[in-house]
Enzyme design. Sequence first.
Site, PDB file in Angstrom:
ATOM      1  N   HIS A 235     -37.401  30.543 -41.664  1.00  0.00           N
ATOM      2  CA  HIS A 235     -37.284  31.319 -40.423  1.00  0.00           C
ATOM      3  C   HIS A 235     -38.525  31.130 -39.558  1.00  0.00           C
ATOM      4  CE1 HIS A 235     -34.299  33.496 -42.890  1.00  0.00           C
ATOM      5  NE2 HIS A 235     -33.748  33.830 -41.738  1.00  0.00           N
ATOM      6  N   ASP A 319     -27.701  26.662 -41.316  1.00  0.00           N
ATOM      7  CA  ASP A 319     -28.395  27.937 -41.200  1.00  0.00           C
ATOM      8  C   ASP A 319     -28.633  28.152 -39.709  1.00  0.00           C
ATOM      9  OD1 ASP A 319     -29.680  30.260 -41.975  1.00  0.00           O
ATOM     10  OD2 ASP A 319     -30.952  29.278 -43.450  1.00  0.00           O
TER      11      ASP A 319
END
Length: 463
Positions: A235, A319
């Site tokens: 992330h 993702d």
Amino acid sequence: MGKRMKKVLASAMSLSMVASMAMSGVSATTSRVDSLLSNMSLRQKITQMMMVDFRQWKTADEEAKSDFTKMNSEVQKIVEDYDFGSVIFFANNIKETEQSFNLTMDLQKAATKDNGIPLLITTDQEGGIVYRLGSGTALPGNMALGATGDVNNAKIAGEIIGSELSSLGINTTLAPVVDVNNNANNPVIGLRSYGEDAEMVGKMASAEIEGLAEYNVIGCAKHFPGHGDTATDSHYGLPMVNKSKEELLNNELKPYQVAINQGIEMIMSAHILYPQLDDTTVHSDKTGKEEKLPSTLSHKILTDLLKGEMGFNGVVVTDAMNMAGIAATYDEVQAVKLAINAGVDLICMPTNITCLEDMSKLDAIIDGVEKAVNDGEIQESRLDDAVTRVLTLKENKGILDWKESNYSLEKALATVGCDENRAKEREIAAKAVTVVKNENNTLPLNVTKKSKVLLVAAENNQR
């Protein structure tokens, strides 16, 4: 906002229904899927490959964005006009059972207007520290399931998740996590993994997939080819796993092969560098430098390895594309083009959309892919393959035949977070309690009326 895409799918949608079948990846295409595909414009194919989120929204007459929990006219028109393949929910969207049910129904009604294609409606309902359904059963999480040592508990967890999501019309969960927990310093997997034994992880994941399938909910194994042995959260950065193919086949890739053999229909790619699998570099339009390709953008990893050598015939989803593992190095248009050429079939969150003005960013991505196809940078056959996989999955799961009348608010209210599911949750949690160290035979505790017991919980609501 982009021009309205005409719906030209009526003839295909009126074909005779094909019997629903158990799916091992994507089976041979049917005349229905072929007909749907042949009636789609290039732009419709591109948007059918997109999983978008409306996590928060600000309408034209509002001063600030807020959680998107109820359909509004702006989002409704966007979903009607763009043939998105999927919408992903976050905790911001699905807080209460009735509210979640209505939002799901409204999104599907918008998507299917004028004979449009029903959506894959997804969420990250993993259980444990990552779960989205506010009124649902939280479950202890994968590491707790692994600690029980009983694959039946993973199956029960899958059944609970499947029953609650399916009653709301949410047909896909981006779970289970099949990463092997082989790095104690991992900042993002940890409790989300079943454990450090690759064989056990594969068996637990297979059992959970089996439980989901009982309620016709699509599972998604993640994060391929493995996020367990990293010390960086993708992330916020770009992790690297410098392992050979042989090492990966003996550990990280094992659970994925088990899941593929089990018939998993969706696998999520990781934004991680695997230099021994792919050391290719490309010129980044964002940095102006030669940059390495993370798994999500790697043809060698997603097409040659996953779809080729490992035999995965299902849907490859990324993702979230706004994570730093991708977004820090590549701009949105280039990232999506590279992902498509790598072998991605469904692109999760190609850009952040929180208001009408943001739709210009999505249009720029669609335009960029369309131009790449017209220029020969992307072969249309690659799009056809991706959309065929998405449509076949929807057909096999009965999603192409979505009808509001097949769902009941009463059933959802009786299922989501019900006493039976919560009782099973407590049973699993009790079985997961593990004694790691018992110095001086402290356990079992000899508690008397005068004893003082300190209870320490991770959060103030864990009581």
